[in-house]
Design an enzyme around this catalytic site. Structure first.
Site, mmCIF file in Angstrom:
data_model
loop_
_atom_site.group_PDB
_atom_site.id
_atom_site.type_symbol
_atom_site.label_atom_id
_atom_site.label_comp_id
_atom_site.label_asym_id
_atom_site.label_seq_id
_atom_site.Cartn_x
_atom_site.Cartn_y
_atom_site.Cartn_z
ATOM 1 C CB CYS A 1 -0.890 0.030 1.245
ATOM 2 S SG CYS A 1 -2.009 -1.359 1.356
ATOM 3 C CG ASP B 1 -23.553 9.027 -14.771
ATOM 4 O OD1 ASP B 1 -22.554 8.678 -14.104
ATOM 5 O OD2 ASP B 1 -23.997 8.339 -15.712
HETATM 6 C C1 BEZ Z 1 0.627 -4.773 1.857
HETATM 7 O O1 BEZ Z 1 0.126 -3.686 1.600
HETATM 8 O O2 BEZ Z 1 1.829 -4.946 1.761
HETATM 9 C C2 BEZ Z 1 -0.226 -5.940 2.274
HETATM 10 C C3 BEZ Z 1 -1.354 -5.727 3.047
HETATM 11 C C4 BEZ Z 1 -2.125 -6.822 3.446
HETATM 12 C C5 BEZ Z 1 -1.763 -8.103 3.047
HETATM 13 C C6 BEZ Z 1 -0.665 -8.291 2.245
HETATM 14 C C7 BEZ Z 1 0.129 -7.209 1.866
#
Ligand code: BEZ
Length: 219
Positions: free
Chosen positions: A44, A135
């Site tokens: 992330c 929309d």
């Molecule tokens: C990640 O963002 O690295 C991750 C998050 C949850 C499970 C596996 C990877």
């Protein structure tokens, strides 16, 4: 479960840019909402940085960007510092991260991944991508598992196709990029196709059916 063509839920939530009510936040723009399993996770952290660097591309396409992660605004604000450091970003973070500490939005938007859990056994969300049109209707949803980071160049390519095909009677073929030839929609009759797309070509195939009709991208 939200289907393509449904009005996207007009949720209210806290975010790193303050409270957001989705429909008024979007105004007359397109929206992309992309979810994350959790703050302070490695994949992330790369994704948030990638999208921050690509913000001029989203703005150019009239798209407002929001991330969602199942943690508090306080956690998000702390995590943003890591995201900026890891991705060599400075200045204000360019889009809001929505808080969903009770997973209300994750449930409403169908984002729970039963295969991924926190250390304490709480279910995590998948990596969802939702694209909402001016929309307020859902134009695209893609779900990736938590273990696969997204390619946001593909998301930009999809936005280009969605914006083109919302307005012109064409579809975009495999791997299409902005400026490439398009396909005349199957619902357009041969006579209509001649008028609408004077430069189109009918490709001959063994079946003899004249369904592959290519045309330069309409402006
Ligand atoms: C990640 O963002 O690295 C991750 C998050 C949850 C499970 C596996 C990877």
């Amino acid at each position: 479960m939200i289907n393509l063509g449904d009005v996207f839920p007009n949720f209210s939530a806290d975010s790193t840019d303050g409270p957001i009510k989705l429909h008024s936040y979007l105004g007359d723009k397109w929206g992309i909402i992309f979810s994350h399993p959790s703050d302070y996770t490695p994949v992330c952290t790369t994704e948030l940085g990638t999208v921050a660097k690509m913000m001029p591309e989203f703005t150019k396409r009239n798209v407002k960007v929001m991330a969602i992660s199942c943690d508090s605004v306080e956690d998000h604000l702390g995590w943003i510092k890591d995201v900026q450091a890891y991705n060599n970003l400075t200045g204000d973070f360019p889009y809001p991260i929505i808080a969903d500490p009770d997973r209300d939005l994750a449930v409403t938007l169908g984002m729970i991944d039963p295969d991924e859990k926190t250390a304490s056994g709480m279910p995590l969300t998948c990596r969802a991508v939702f694209i909402v049109g001016p929309d307020k209707k859902l134009k695209l949803s893609i779900l990736y598992p938590a273990t696969t980071g997204r390619n946001f160049n593909e998301i930009l390519r999809v936005i280009d196709s969605l914006q083109l095909t919302s307005d012109k009677k064409v579809a975009t073929p495999s791997g299409w990029c902005n400026g490439d030839n398009c396909m005349v929609l199957p619902s357009i009759s041969p006579d209509e196709a001649k008028k609408m797309f004077p430069e189109h070509k009918v490709v001959q195939v063994p079946s003899g059916k004249e369904y592959i009709r290519t045309t330069p991208q309409p402006q």
